[in-house]
Design an enzyme around this catalytic site. Structure first.
Site, PDB file in Angstrom:
ATOM      1  N   ASN A 154       0.803  -1.232   0.000  1.00  0.00           N
ATOM      2  CA  ASN A 154       0.000   0.000   0.000  1.00  0.00           C
ATOM      3  C   ASN A 154       0.837   1.284   0.000  1.00  0.00           C
ATOM      4  OD1 ASN A 154       0.829  -0.533   2.605  1.00  0.00           O
ATOM      5  ND2 ASN A 154      -1.086   0.108   3.559  1.00  0.00           N
ATOM      6  N   GLU A 251       4.744  -4.639  11.997  1.00  0.00           N
ATOM      7  CA  GLU A 251       3.688  -3.646  11.751  1.00  0.00           C
ATOM      8  C   GLU A 251       2.579  -4.367  11.019  1.00  0.00           C
ATOM      9  OE1 GLU A 251       3.412  -0.736  12.834  1.00  0.00           O
ATOM     10  OE2 GLU A 251       5.425  -0.200  13.456  1.00  0.00           O
ATOM     11  N   CYS A 285      -3.431   0.287   6.991  1.00  0.00           N
ATOM     12  CA  CYS A 285      -3.490  -0.595   8.159  1.00  0.00           C
ATOM     13  C   CYS A 285      -4.169   0.047   9.359  1.00  0.00           C
ATOM     14  CB  CYS A 285      -2.081  -1.004   8.540  1.00  0.00           C
ATOM     15  SG  CYS A 285      -0.986   0.412   8.666  1.00  0.00           S
ATOM     16  N   GLU A 459       7.756   2.105  14.687  1.00  0.00           N
ATOM     17  CA  GLU A 459       8.497   2.776  13.636  1.00  0.00           C
ATOM     18  C   GLU A 459       8.446   4.271  13.907  1.00  0.00           C
ATOM     19  OE1 GLU A 459       6.929   0.920   9.867  1.00  0.00           O
ATOM     20  OE2 GLU A 459       8.931   0.019   9.935  1.00  0.00           O
TER      21      GLU A 459
HETATM   22  P1  NDP Z   1       0.958  -9.706   3.427  1.00  0.00           P
HETATM   23  O1  NDP Z   1       1.019 -10.097   4.844  1.00  0.00           O
HETATM   24  O2  NDP Z   1       0.283 -10.585   2.466  1.00  0.00           O
HETATM   25  O3  NDP Z   1       2.453  -9.513   2.871  1.00  0.00           O
HETATM   26  C1  NDP Z   1       3.380  -8.645   3.473  1.00  0.00           C
HETATM   27  C2  NDP Z   1       4.770  -8.952   2.943  1.00  0.00           C
HETATM   28  O4  NDP Z   1       5.231 -10.179   3.474  1.00  0.00           O
HETATM   29  C3  NDP Z   1       4.835  -9.105   1.429  1.00  0.00           C
HETATM   30  O5  NDP Z   1       6.041  -8.569   0.948  1.00  0.00           O
HETATM   31  C4  NDP Z   1       4.777 -10.606   1.273  1.00  0.00           C
HETATM   32  O6  NDP Z   1       5.253 -11.056   0.044  1.00  0.00           O
HETATM   33  C5  NDP Z   1       5.640 -11.031   2.427  1.00  0.00           C
HETATM   34  N1  NDP Z   1       5.464 -12.413   2.861  1.00  0.00           N
HETATM   35  C6  NDP Z   1       4.398 -13.251   2.692  1.00  0.00           C
HETATM   36  N2  NDP Z   1       4.628 -14.444   3.270  1.00  0.00           N
HETATM   37  C7  NDP Z   1       5.857 -14.387   3.845  1.00  0.00           C
HETATM   38  C8  NDP Z   1       6.655 -15.302   4.607  1.00  0.00           C
HETATM   39  N3  NDP Z   1       6.225 -16.526   4.917  1.00  0.00           N
HETATM   40  N4  NDP Z   1       7.867 -14.892   5.043  1.00  0.00           N
HETATM   41  C9  NDP Z   1       8.319 -13.652   4.768  1.00  0.00           C
HETATM   42  N5  NDP Z   1       7.608 -12.740   4.040  1.00  0.00           N
HETATM   43  C10 NDP Z   1       6.392 -13.099   3.590  1.00  0.00           C
HETATM   44  O7  NDP Z   1       0.356  -8.248   3.422  1.00  0.00           O
HETATM   45  P2  NDP Z   1      -0.121  -7.367   2.191  1.00  0.00           P
HETATM   46  O8  NDP Z   1       1.042  -7.081   1.304  1.00  0.00           O
HETATM   47  O9  NDP Z   1      -1.335  -7.999   1.601  1.00  0.00           O
HETATM   48  O10 NDP Z   1      -0.519  -6.007   2.918  1.00  0.00           O
HETATM   49  C11 NDP Z   1      -1.706  -5.825   3.584  1.00  0.00           C
HETATM   50  C12 NDP Z   1      -1.552  -6.071   5.068  1.00  0.00           C
HETATM   51  O11 NDP Z   1      -0.484  -5.281   5.583  1.00  0.00           O
HETATM   52  C13 NDP Z   1      -2.779  -5.674   5.867  1.00  0.00           C
HETATM   53  O12 NDP Z   1      -3.051  -6.627   6.862  1.00  0.00           O
HETATM   54  C14 NDP Z   1      -2.350  -4.362   6.523  1.00  0.00           C
HETATM   55  O13 NDP Z   1      -3.051  -4.079   7.682  1.00  0.00           O
HETATM   56  C15 NDP Z   1      -0.904  -4.583   6.748  1.00  0.00           C
HETATM   57  N6  NDP Z   1      -0.212  -3.309   6.859  1.00  0.00           N
HETATM   58  C16 NDP Z   1       0.260  -2.905   8.097  1.00  0.00           C
HETATM   59  C17 NDP Z   1       0.843  -1.675   8.248  1.00  0.00           C
HETATM   60  C18 NDP Z   1       1.383  -1.234   9.569  1.00  0.00           C
HETATM   61  O14 NDP Z   1       2.287  -0.394   9.592  1.00  0.00           O
HETATM   62  N7  NDP Z   1       0.924  -1.727  10.694  1.00  0.00           N
HETATM   63  C19 NDP Z   1       0.961  -0.735   7.124  1.00  0.00           C
HETATM   64  C20 NDP Z   1       0.478  -1.272   5.880  1.00  0.00           C
HETATM   65  C21 NDP Z   1      -0.104  -2.508   5.774  1.00  0.00           C
HETATM   66  P3  NDP Z   1       4.259 -11.070  -1.254  1.00  0.00           P
HETATM   67  O15 NDP Z   1       3.070 -10.250  -0.942  1.00  0.00           O
HETATM   68  O16 NDP Z   1       5.084 -10.490  -2.302  1.00  0.00           O
HETATM   69  O17 NDP Z   1       3.889 -12.490  -1.446  1.00  0.00           O
END
Ligand code: NDP
Length: 485
Positions: A154, A251, A285, A459
């Site tokens: 995002n 996060e 998020c 952060e």
């Molecule tokens: P995901 O949890 O699907 O993915 C986050 C990242 O982790 C991606 O780069 C993903 O790779 C990677 N990933 C997935 N599986 C693994 C693993 N087993 N080991 C290591 N890395 C892995 O989140 P989204 O990208 O769909 O983002 C949305 C989510 O993020 C929402 O829940 C949102 O609330 C949260 N978020 C939290 C924020 C905060 O600061 N608290 C800010 C923004 C979002 P890939 O997707 O390339 O497969």
């Protein structure tokens, strides 16, 4: 107008672009049209090995560089990000679908704020002197080593900078894996850091899906993992990092409450709820997706919200008049529409929006549900889309109890003209990042993060330093050693 969005290589390792075309192909899609705008390859084991070895080799020298020189590099990078803001914002818009009216003010600029802030405080990071009578001790703030950053889709530029800036200021190296959905902007951040004078190997970008993130998380040479992502991914990454007792920052997601009391300024409360639900098409998020409105105000609140939602300008994200864009992907659109169906099926009243637009790309109009109850799926699960739920309450105690009745704890907001009540309520809400008569502000000076399942660590601000450095304690004896024999 056409833009050149194809990067010259998939990865950025050891100070230069790096390609390995044997990695799986990742299509980069412009969410507004569904067109493929670039292609990159996922990192192979060889790319991961090169990135880790390069980061390890570069980190020791960086840690020995005077902190003010480290800071100067970050400050210069901030300046370049600002100078190139428009170009970077267009790329961010193409990568994420977020309207240019947003990316111009919230992405590269927010990244620049972080680089500037941590560049500025790098030279002031010191330990302490601890007097112990004749003897004394001191502490030294040391870097962790090689840090891995894993990003959500995002805020790709912002997430890369929010992690890189404190990591580099403290003398660490970073390997960043963007979400495979949005791989483009982090490559620009890497390029800019090198242009600003960052030595090779200190900020690397490797592409790929979860498997690449997992390989980095379990790598024995990695000292810390900072993830921005969902709770299910957080659980996996946290557990994997625990195997070798790595430091973590998590996060994660949220289902945050906004409490609107009868005495609130209705325009401010509606405006706050718009910012907390529809900015970035709701894909934030910290969004306040459970809007608890006190009984005396609820009807007027819902009516005014519907009126203001009708003013949303939904259209070409590259047109600066647009203020609401598509969702990031077909998958995200399916998720959001399935929640809209669940909301209706479980008895919530859809007052406005929630329509899938019949055009290429991933368009769903901002949705307003009234009459939502705590047990409904849309009140319990993170949707990560433009779906606002209004829940009615009568008393302060009731609102606080219901707001806290969730496994998440990222953010919370209170709208009231009674400031004593505002602070009393905030004091009782279990959330890491709170707002009084406002919502979703994220200045770099203020720590950001969640409690409960929403995360671990913080952060931004001085708090982030704790998560990218560790203390060495040194006891100094000034007299003879008295041993028992
Ligand atoms: P995901 O949890 O699907 O993915 C986050 C990242 O982790 C991606 O780069 C993903 O790779 C990677 N990933 C997935 N599986 C693994 C693993 N087993 N080991 C290591 N890395 C892995 O989140 P989204 O990208 O769909 O983002 C949305 C989510 O993020 C929402 O829940 C949102 O609330 C949260 N978020 C939290 C924020 C905060 O600061 N608290 C800010 C923004 C979002 P890939 O997707 O390339 O497969």
């Amino acid at each position: 107008m056409t833009y050149d969005t194809q990067p010259n290589a998939s990865h950025f390792v050891n100070g230069a672009p790096l390609e390995d075309a044997t990695g799986d192909v990742i299509d980069v899609i412009y969410p507004a049209t569904g067109e493929v705008i670039a292609r990159v390859h996922a990192a192979t084991d060889a790319v991961i090995a090169e990135a880790v070895a390069g980061a390890q080799a570069a980190q020791a020298e960086w840690a020995a560089t005077p902190p003010r020189e480290r800071g100067r590099v970050l400050t210069r990078a901030a300046q370049i990000l600002r100078e190139r803001n428009r170009e970077l914002s267009v790329l961010e818009t193409m990568d994420t679908g977020k309207p240019l009216s947003e990316t111009l003010v919230a992405d590269a600029t927010s990244g620049a704020d972080a680089l500037e802030y941590f560049g500025g405080i790098a030279a002031g990071l010191t330990g302490e002197h601890i007097p112990l009578g004749r003897d004394w001790a001191y502490t030294v703030r040391e870097p962790l080593g090689v840090c891995v950053g894993i990003g959500a889709w995002n805020y790709p530029t912002q997430i890369a900078c929010w992690k890189a800036a404190p990591a580099l200021a403290c003398g660490n190296a970073m390997i960043f894996k963007p979400s495979e959905t949005t791989p483009l902007s982090a490559l620009k951040v890497a390029e800019i850091l090198v242009e600003a004078g960052l030595p090779a190997g200190l900020f690397n970008v490797v592409q790929g899906a979860g498997a690449v993130g997992a390989a980095l998380t379990t790598h024995p040479a990695v000292d810390k993992v900072s993830l921005t992502g969902s709770v299910p991914t957080g659980r996996k990454v946290y557990a994997a990092a625990a195997e070798s007792i790595k430091h973590v920052t998590m996060e994660l997601g949220g289902k945050s409450p906004i409490l609107v009391f009868d005495d609130a300024d209705i325009e401010d409360a509606v405006g706050g709820a718009i910012l907390g639900n529809f900015y970035s098409s709701g894909q934030i998020c910290s969004n306040g997706t459970r809007v608890f409105v006190q009984k005396g105000l609820r009807e007027r609140f819902v009516a005014r919200m519907a009126e203001r939602m009708a003013e949303a300008v939904i259209g070409d994200p590259l047109d600066e008049a647009t203020n609401f864009g598509p969702l990031v992907s077909a998958r995200q659109m399916e998720i959001v529409t399935s929640y809209l169906e669940k909301g209706k099926a479980e008895g919530a009243r859809l007052v406005a929006g929630g329509e899938r637009l019949d055009r290429p790309g991933y368009w769903v109009t901002p949705a307003l549900f009234d009459g939502v109850t705590d047990d409904m799926t849309i009140a319990q699960e993170e949707i990560f889309g433009p779906v606002l739920s209004v829940l009615e309450f009568e008393t302060e105690d009731e609102a606080v109890a219901r707001a806290n009745d969730t496994t998440f704890g990222l953010s919370a907001g209170v709208f009231t003209r009674d400031l004593a009540r505002a602070h009393r309520v905030i004091g009782r809400l279990r959330a890491g990042t709170c707002f009084v008569n406002s919502y979703n502000d994220a200045p770099v000076e203020m720590p950001f993060g969640g409690v409960k399942m929403s995360g671990v660590g913080r952060e931004n601000a001085k708090a982030a330093i704790e998560h990218y450095s560790q203390l060495k304690s040194v006891y100094v004896r000034m007299g003879p050693v008295e041993a028992p024999f």
